[in-house]
Design an enzyme around this catalytic site. Structure first.
Site, PDB file in Angstrom:
ATOM      1  CD  GLN A   1     -12.337 -30.078 -23.403  1.00  0.00           C
ATOM      2  OE1 GLN A   1     -12.636 -30.384 -24.562  1.00  0.00           O
ATOM      3  NE2 GLN A   1     -12.867 -30.685 -22.346  1.00  0.00           N
TER       4      GLN A   1
ATOM      5  CG  HIS B   1      -8.628 -30.008 -28.597  1.00  0.00           C
ATOM      6  ND1 HIS B   1      -8.997 -31.081 -27.822  1.00  0.00           N
ATOM      7  CD2 HIS B   1      -9.753 -29.270 -28.780  1.00  0.00           C
ATOM      8  CE1 HIS B   1     -10.287 -31.001 -27.558  1.00  0.00           C
ATOM      9  NE2 HIS B   1     -10.774 -29.908 -28.123  1.00  0.00           N
TER      10      HIS B   1
ATOM     11  CG  HIS C   1     -11.810 -25.160 -25.713  1.00  0.00           C
ATOM     12  ND1 HIS C   1     -10.584 -25.541 -26.236  1.00  0.00           N
ATOM     13  CD2 HIS C   1     -12.587 -26.271 -25.739  1.00  0.00           C
ATOM     14  CE1 HIS C   1     -10.629 -26.813 -26.576  1.00  0.00           C
ATOM     15  NE2 HIS C   1     -11.834 -27.283 -26.284  1.00  0.00           N
TER      16      HIS C   1
ATOM     17  CD  GLU D   1     -12.979 -28.160 -30.613  1.00  0.00           C
ATOM     18  OE1 GLU D   1     -12.805 -29.392 -30.766  1.00  0.00           O
ATOM     19  OE2 GLU D   1     -13.291 -27.662 -29.520  1.00  0.00           O
TER      20      GLU D   1
ATOM     21  NE  ARG E   1     -11.708 -33.999 -18.202  1.00  0.00           N
ATOM     22  CZ  ARG E   1     -11.623 -35.322 -18.311  1.00  0.00           C
ATOM     23  NH1 ARG E   1     -10.824 -36.006 -17.513  1.00  0.00           N
ATOM     24  NH2 ARG E   1     -12.322 -35.952 -19.226  1.00  0.00           N
TER      25      ARG E   1
END
Length: 373
Positions: A132, A134, A209, A151, A229
């Site tokens: 996936q 972001h 990742h 993150e 995804r």
């Protein structure tokens, strides 16, 4: 509530069922998980439509953390609004479960609708997560939807041979990646990185990742649940259906030149220092104390041990032992009165308001993370 009455806010989590989850958060932290359910995520500090953590102690007990912050922004955040660099939610797909956010987007911010600027989770990966990505702020603006997310992953447990997939083995073009998606060979392009407990892996927006099986970790991120995804290892859910992919959005979001050498791995001291948050690793032996100075918001994530935070009667301390990034020194101000002592143990996450001043006393050998903005 006056500024001197603020106290450490112990956050109560929201548990999330995931196809790849398990029950290890009960084993590691004693979390009261639903028996027999595959719990992949414990949202410890969350202020999103898909999950709202609540305050578990003191006068605010039972209230949504985000609501408390919006009513007492200056006392908690240390200023009259949230960080100008934060990005409010935009409407768009919500991928890992839940419903889309339809709140005001990046070009129409509403401070009354602004979320708490951090999302903190514990994850239990008993199976591999989907490949996936972001989106970053520029991608969200270009696409007109989605919320950016950067993150970091702090590894708490890792079974022998555990790996994560972080970035690409080597830079590729968008067309090459798209061909791999169509051929079902996406995973062949990803860099496989062995992991060990105590490591912190930085995963910025745009980095492809996936989390491998056999890992328990703490995840600290910007407040977004937008996940695109792109590959799910050809598996199906409990109903026998493949989970939805978002290939077009992922191709628009991935940075195809990000390789592991561009993604830091740290183990001591300042673990992460990015525009959105900073993470520091701390350790204190039993009987140790740490002074919490007034002036900045802190989030404390306790990984082991336990102790108590008090806001009055602060004992003499070595003033250089300030927890994480020290805020402005309090000039002659007394510790926060009327704040009841707050006990903490491994697995607890606390929001320490900027208006609070006090001390943490450690009853056991304790490892913790401190997050600041």
């Amino acid at each position: 509530m006056g500024i001197m009455e603020m106290y450490p806010l112990k956050s109560m989590p929201v548990f999330k069922r995931r196809i790849w989850g398990g029950q290890r958060l009960r084993e590691v932290f004693g979390k009261d998980l639903p028996v027999g359910e595959k719990i992949g995520e414990s949202w410890e500090i969350a202020d999103l439509p898909q999950g709202q953590s609540t305050v578990g102690n003191g006068p605010f007990a039972g209230q949504a953390l985000g609501d408390v912050v919006r009513r007492h922004t200056e006392e908690i955040m240390g200023r009259t609004d949230h960080d100008p660099g934060s990005v409010s939610r935009a409407s768009g797909p919500r991928i890992e479960g839940g419903t889309p956010s339809t709140r005001r987007g990046q070009d129409g911010r509403d401070t009354q609708d602004e979320q708490f600027p951090l999302l903190v989770k514990f994850l239990d990966a008993q199976d591999v997560l989907s490949v996936q990505v972001h989106p970053d702020p520029a991608t969200c603006r270009r696409m007109g939807r989605g919320d950016p997310k950067t993150e970091c992953w702090y590894i708490l447990r890792a079974e022998p041979g555990a790996v994560i997939y972080k970035g690409l083995k080597e830079p590729v073009t968008r067309e090459q990646f798209a061909r791999a998606v169509r051929a079902g060979t996406t995973a062949d392009l990803l860099a496989t990185v062995p992991v060990a407990p105590g490591e912190c892996h930085f995963v910025p927006a745009g980095a492809a990742h996936a989390l491998g099986p056999g890992i328990v970790m703490a995840e600290i991120q910007t407040p977004s649940d937008t996940t695109y995804r792109v590959f799910d290892w050809n598996r199906v859910d409990d109903a026998g259906k493949p989970r939805q992919l978002h290939v077009d959005e992922a191709l628009e979001s991935i940075h195809f030149d990000v390789t592991p050498d561009k993604l830091p791995v740290t183990t001591v001291g300042r673990l992460v220092d990015c525009p959105y948050f900073k993470v520091d690793k701390g350790h204190r032996a039993a009987g140790g104390e740490v002074f919490l100075s007034r002036g900045i918001l802190r989030v404390l994530i306790f990984l082991t041990g336990g102790g108590t935070i008090c806001g009055e009667g602060v004992p003499p301390l070595r003033r250089e032992a300030i927890l994480a990034s020290p805020g402005p020194k309090s000039k002659g101000k007394m510790p926060s009165p009327r704040a009841e002592p707050v006990d903490f143990r491994a697995g607890d996450c606390l929001v320490i308001p900027a208006a609070f001043e006090g001390a943490a006393t450690f009853a056991q050998d304790t490892e913790y993370l401190t997050v600041t903005l």
